[in-house]
Design a protein around this motif. Structure first.
Motif, short mmCIF file in Angstrom:
data_model
loop_
_atom_site.label_atom_id
_atom_site.label_comp_id
_atom_site.label_asym_id
_atom_site.label_seq_id
_atom_site.Cartn_x
_atom_site.Cartn_y
_atom_site.Cartn_z
N ARG A 32 -25.21 -14.45 67.39
CA ARG A 32 -24.71 -14.14 66.05
C ARG A 32 -23.18 -14.17 66.00
NH1 ARG A 32 -27.92 -11.34 62.48
NH2 ARG A 32 -29.89 -10.51 63.29
N ASP A 33 -22.67 -14.43 64.80
CA ASP A 33 -21.26 -14.18 64.50
C ASP A 33 -21.28 -13.40 63.18
OD1 ASP A 33 -18.61 -14.16 63.64
OD2 ASP A 33 -18.21 -16.15 64.43
N ASN A 34 -21.26 -12.09 63.29
CA ASN A 34 -21.39 -11.27 62.09
C ASN A 34 -20.22 -11.43 61.13
OD1 ASN A 34 -23.90 -10.21 62.79
ND2 ASN A 34 -22.99 -8.52 63.94
N ALA A 35 -19.05 -11.73 61.66
CA ALA A 35 -17.88 -11.93 60.80
C ALA A 35 -18.08 -13.13 59.88
CB ALA A 35 -16.63 -12.10 61.64
N LYS A 36 -18.81 -14.13 60.40
CA LYS A 36 -19.07 -15.35 59.61
C LYS A 36 -20.45 -15.32 58.96
CE LYS A 36 -16.09 -18.31 62.43
NZ LYS A 36 -16.02 -19.53 63.28
N ASN A 37 -21.21 -14.25 59.23
CA ASN A 37 -22.56 -14.13 58.67
C ASN A 37 -23.43 -15.32 59.07
OD1 ASN A 37 -24.27 -12.37 57.26
ND2 ASN A 37 -23.96 -13.43 55.32
N THR A 38 -23.36 -15.68 60.34
CA THR A 38 -24.13 -16.82 60.84
C THR A 38 -24.92 -16.46 62.10
OG1 THR A 38 -22.30 -17.61 62.21
CG2 THR A 38 -22.43 -18.50 59.98
N VAL A 39 -25.97 -17.22 62.33
CA VAL A 39 -26.73 -17.18 63.57
C VAL A 39 -26.83 -18.62 64.07
CG1 VAL A 39 -28.96 -16.75 64.64
CG2 VAL A 39 -28.02 -15.12 62.99
N SER A 40 -26.48 -18.83 65.32
CA SER A 40 -26.46 -20.18 65.87
C SER A 40 -27.45 -20.33 67.01
CB SER A 40 -25.05 -20.53 66.36
OG SER A 40 -24.14 -20.53 65.28
N LEU A 41 -27.84 -21.58 67.26
CA LEU A 41 -28.74 -21.90 68.35
C LEU A 41 -28.07 -23.00 69.17
CD1 LEU A 41 -31.58 -21.36 69.57
CD2 LEU A 41 -32.36 -23.35 68.27
N GLN A 42 -27.61 -22.65 70.36
CA GLN A 42 -27.03 -23.63 71.26
C GLN A 42 -28.15 -24.23 72.09
OE1 GLN A 42 -23.78 -24.71 71.66
NE2 GLN A 42 -24.65 -26.20 73.09
N MET A 43 -28.29 -25.54 72.01
CA MET A 43 -29.39 -26.22 72.70
C MET A 43 -28.81 -27.18 73.73
SD MET A 43 -31.89 -27.02 69.45
CE MET A 43 -30.80 -28.26 68.76
N ASN A 44 -29.09 -26.90 74.99
CA ASN A 44 -28.62 -27.74 76.09
C ASN A 44 -29.79 -28.39 76.79
OD1 ASN A 44 -25.97 -26.79 75.59
ND2 ASN A 44 -26.25 -25.07 76.99
N SER A 45 -29.49 -29.41 77.58
CA SER A 45 -30.53 -30.11 78.36
C SER A 45 -31.70 -30.50 77.47
CB SER A 45 -31.02 -29.23 79.52
OG SER A 45 -29.94 -28.89 80.36
N LEU A 46 -31.39 -31.09 76.34
CA LEU A 46 -32.43 -31.42 75.37
C LEU A 46 -33.39 -32.48 75.90
CD1 LEU A 46 -30.23 -31.29 72.18
CD2 LEU A 46 -32.37 -30.04 72.49
N LYS A 47 -34.64 -32.36 75.48
CA LYS A 47 -35.70 -33.26 75.90
C LYS A 47 -36.31 -33.93 74.67
CE LYS A 47 -36.92 -30.02 79.61
NZ LYS A 47 -38.01 -29.20 80.20
N PRO A 48 -36.92 -35.09 74.84
CA PRO A 48 -37.55 -35.75 73.68
C PRO A 48 -38.56 -34.84 72.97
CG PRO A 48 -37.36 -37.28 75.48
CD PRO A 48 -36.93 -35.96 76.03
N GLU A 49 -39.23 -33.98 73.71
CA GLU A 49 -40.21 -33.09 73.09
C GLU A 49 -39.57 -31.99 72.26
OE1 GLU A 49 -39.99 -33.94 76.32
OE2 GLU A 49 -40.51 -32.24 77.65
N ASP A 50 -38.25 -31.88 72.27
CA ASP A 50 -37.56 -30.93 71.38
C ASP A 50 -37.34 -31.53 69.99
OD1 ASP A 50 -35.51 -30.03 74.18
OD2 ASP A 50 -37.17 -28.87 73.34
N THR A 51 -37.67 -32.80 69.82
CA THR A 51 -37.51 -33.46 68.52
C THR A 51 -38.37 -32.78 67.46
OG1 THR A 51 -36.96 -35.60 69.49
CG2 THR A 51 -37.85 -35.61 67.25
N ALA A 52 -37.72 -32.36 66.36
CA ALA A 52 -38.42 -31.65 65.29
C ALA A 52 -37.44 -31.34 64.18
CB ALA A 52 -39.02 -30.35 65.82
N VAL A 53 -37.97 -30.85 63.08
CA VAL A 53 -37.14 -30.23 62.05
C VAL A 53 -37.02 -28.75 62.40
CG1 VAL A 53 -36.92 -29.62 59.62
CG2 VAL A 53 -37.82 -31.87 60.28
N TYR A 54 -35.79 -28.29 62.54
CA TYR A 54 -35.51 -26.91 62.89
C TYR A 54 -35.11 -26.12 61.65
CZ TYR A 54 -35.65 -28.01 67.87
OH TYR A 54 -36.05 -28.38 69.12
#
Length: 125
Positions: free
Chosen positions: A72-94
């Motif tokens: 989270r970054d509460n000052a910016k009112n955001t939640v982020s998802l850092q995705m590393n080592s991505l694989k083809p099976e991670d393909t999707a609408v998030y």
């Protein structure tokens, strides 16, 4: 009322990284649990990761543990998802989602009241 807008999706090669962001344009989300779900073509929507409100507690789908990080970054009112080592099976609408009032994590879509429109992530092999 909470309105969520995702950003950061795109096309990346296997092994690459992307960071998705979920911004609340109206309403604060610091006290609410926020999750990321994904849906691939022809498959059911599935839980990916969540972060509790007013806490650093997190939860992850087994297949993304060690590769994805939700924060989270509460000052910016955001939640982020850092995705590393991505694989083809991670393909999707998030999509990001926020609970109505509860700070506790839910790993089911029905536990979330507010949803963003989704952002496409495509991982090429």
């Amino acid at each position: 009322q909470v309105q969520l807008v995702e950003s950061g999706g795109g096309l990346v090669q296997a092994g690459g990284s992307l960071r998705l962001s979920c911004a609340a344009s109206e309403g604060a989300i610091s006290s609410r649990a926020v999750a990321w779900f994904r849906q691939a073509p022809g498959k059911a929507r599935e839980f990916v990761a969540a972060i509790a409100g007013l806490s650093i507690r997190t939860s992850y789908k087994d297949s993304v543990k060690g590769r994805f990080t939700i924060f989270r970054d509460n000052a910016k009112n955001t939640v982020s998802l850092q995705m590393n080592s991505l694989k083809p099976e991670d393909t999707a609408v998030y999509s990001c989602a926020a609970r109505n009032t509860f700070p506790s994590i839910s790993e089911t879509a029905g536990g979330y009241f507010y949803w963003g429109q989704g952002t496409q992530v495509t991982v090429s092999s």
